[in-house]
Design an enzyme around this catalytic site. Structure first.
Site, short mmCIF file in Angstrom:
data_model
loop_
_atom_site.label_atom_id
_atom_site.label_comp_id
_atom_site.label_asym_id
_atom_site.label_seq_id
_atom_site.Cartn_x
_atom_site.Cartn_y
_atom_site.Cartn_z
N ASN A 382 69.43 80.89 21.28
CA ASN A 382 69.95 80.03 22.35
C ASN A 382 69.68 78.55 22.05
O ASN A 382 70.58 77.84 21.63
CB ASN A 382 69.33 80.43 23.69
CG ASN A 382 70.15 79.95 24.87
OD1 ASN A 382 70.66 78.84 24.88
ND2 ASN A 382 70.28 80.77 25.90
N ASP A 383 68.47 78.11 22.27
CA ASP A 383 68.17 76.70 22.14
C ASP A 383 68.44 76.16 20.73
O ASP A 383 68.81 74.99 20.58
CB ASP A 383 66.71 76.43 22.51
CG ASP A 383 66.42 76.77 23.96
OD1 ASP A 383 67.31 76.53 24.80
OD2 ASP A 383 65.33 77.27 24.25
N VAL A 384 68.27 76.99 19.70
CA VAL A 384 68.37 76.50 18.32
C VAL A 384 69.81 76.26 17.90
O VAL A 384 70.06 75.75 16.80
CB VAL A 384 67.69 77.47 17.34
CG1 VAL A 384 66.21 77.58 17.65
CG2 VAL A 384 68.35 78.83 17.35
N SER A 423 63.77 77.04 26.90
CA SER A 423 63.66 75.70 27.47
C SER A 423 64.25 75.60 28.87
O SER A 423 64.03 74.63 29.58
CB SER A 423 64.37 74.68 26.56
OG SER A 423 65.77 74.92 26.57
#
Length: 457
Positions: A382-384, A423
């Protein structure tokens, strides 16, 4: 510790094996060999210690080795690959706790040491105790025992006060020779509580950095206590581990674009408002369409994340990749430094599934190829891969280097639901025109894609 020259020589040889073993661990291809070499170094150091003349409590030492070694062997046989991060965290904590225990024994004996020796003993105790309780909290979070980050009112002020109290008590232990047992006890309580309180507010997004940091702490504590005991093997091993942990911590912090002070004192939380509104809608895709997109592509880049680990999907993913390669598709795996819950988590899972090392690429190596890829397959990450990190200055992940999956011609995201990442930030990638969502656990979804690929020849 006055040890004969042959014992000190064996310790030095063991320390050299530690260094060669660590060098082997720098590459996935030689990591297993490196671990074996370091293991022989540890065995040599332990056996040599038993050769010291006049050694006491041999029975207790053997019992401790049997309990610790037996427990480690049993747990290592049973642990799942997805649970490796928490095993690393707790084992690292045990190393810090052992260093603190050595210092506690030395201080409690009341022997008069030089100021330098006492200072290093106290520093090793402080760092080791913080690493012990902090690593235990990290284990509890990764294991799911602690479900949420716990942040106290005036958290940063409490952290600073606890640290000052621990340092003041440690200074008193150094100055008062011999120190009173009550003072030593208060010092250790303060150090243990400090590790606990500092780690409780840190969330899952920052956990890879925390594990690396406590690894560096443990190495430093072991090195200090090696000086106290006059054991060169412990000194060298501690320095090597501490240096490696420090470098890895810096690498992880850089990969997240978050200073270490922010990780320890500022929790990563989603902003209540964003300067960039996300427009568009999420578009779903079926497994058969996803299979067709990849089957008739020229190049597919696969981005694994923690969702792949949770679903135990690495074997299915590699089977799918092999089918694509048999059809003439170029397949590569793109790994972000903080994908998963510890450094190298995805690499370990893919290696377990049999993925060749030359098909696994780090962010810097692979990022330039997304623009030439027909399909980027994101599995539980997700965040990456969130392009918000490039543009939205109000986002907590702003400035974090990401994998440029959004630059591929087509993006397929296998995801269990519509939730956010660690996050708490909404992923703008999921709303772009070239992205399609394949909802479901990674393993059954990969299985469905495999079946469709087989029918397509």
């Amino acid at each position: 510790m006055n040890a004969p020259i042959y014992v000190q020589g064996a310790w030095f040889a063991g320390a050299l094996l530690f260094i060669f073993g660590l060098k082997g661990m720098s590459s996935p291809a030689s990591a297993r060999k490196g671990i074996v070499i370091a293991g022989y170094g540890m065995l040599l150091a332990i056996v040599a210690t038993f050769l010291i003349p006049g050694l006491n409590n041999l029975g207790l030492m053997i019992l401790a080795l049997a309990i610790g070694g037996g427990g480690a062997w049993f747990s290592a046989q049973k642990v799942k690959m997805t649970d490796m991060p928490q095993m690393v965290a707790i084992y690292n904590g045990m190393g810090g706790g052992a260093a603190a225990a050595i210092a506690a024994v030395e201080l409690a004996k009341g022997d008069v040491h030089g100021t330098m020796t006492t200072t290093l003993a106290v520093l090793g105790a402080l760092i080791g105790a913080v690493s012990f309780t902090g690593s235990c909290v990290a284990w509890a979070k990764l294991q799911g025992v602690l479900k949420k980050a716990v942040r106290l009112p005036a958290q940063n002020a409490i952290n600073v006060i606890l640290a000052l109290v621990a340092v003041a008590l440690g200074t008193a232990v150094i100055v008062m020779v011999p120190a009173r047992p009550e003072l030593i006890g208060l010092f250790f309580i303060a150090a243990l509580v400090l590790g606990l309180i500092v780690t409780l507010p840190i969330g899952g997004a920052d956990m890879p950095v925390v594990i690396s940091l406590f690894n560096a702490f443990t190495g430093l504590a072991v090195g200090f206590e090696g000086y106290v005991l006059g054991n060169p093997a412990l000194i060298i091993a501690g320095i090597v581990v501490g240096a490696a942990g420090t470098l890895l911590t810096q690498l992880m912090a850089k990969a997240m674009n978050r200073p270490l002070t922010n990780i320890l004192f500022t929790p990563m939380v989603a902003s209540s408002s964003s300067s960039e509104a996300i427009t568009g809608t999420m578009r779903e895709v079926g497994a058969i369409d996803a299979a067709a997109l990849m089957r008739y592509a020229s190049k597919v880049l696969i981005v694994p994340g923690y969702g792949m680990a949770v679903a135990h999907a690495q074997h299915k993913v590699w089977e799918m990749a092999e089918l694509l390669e048999e059809a003439g598709v170029e397949v590569k795996f793109a790994i972000h430094p903080v994908a998963g819950r510890m450094p190298g988590h995805m690499n370990v899972l893919l290696a377990e599934a049999g993925v060749p090392y030359d098909k696994i690429f780090d962010l810097e190596e692979i990022n330039g190829e997304f623009g030439q890829a027909d399909v980027a397959l994101v599995i539980g990450a997700n965040d990456v891969v969130n392009p918000t990190a490039r543009t939205d200055k109000s986002s907590p992940i702003y400035g974090m280097p990401i994998l440029d999956a959004d630059k591929a011609q087509n993006v397929i995201v296998i995801k269990r639901g519509k939730g956010t990442g660690y996050s708490g930030v909404e992923n703008a990638l999921f709303y772009t025109d070239n992205c399609r969502m394949l909802y479901g656990d990674a393993q059954p979804m990969a299985g469905e894609i495999i079946q469709h690929l087989k029918t397509m020849g």
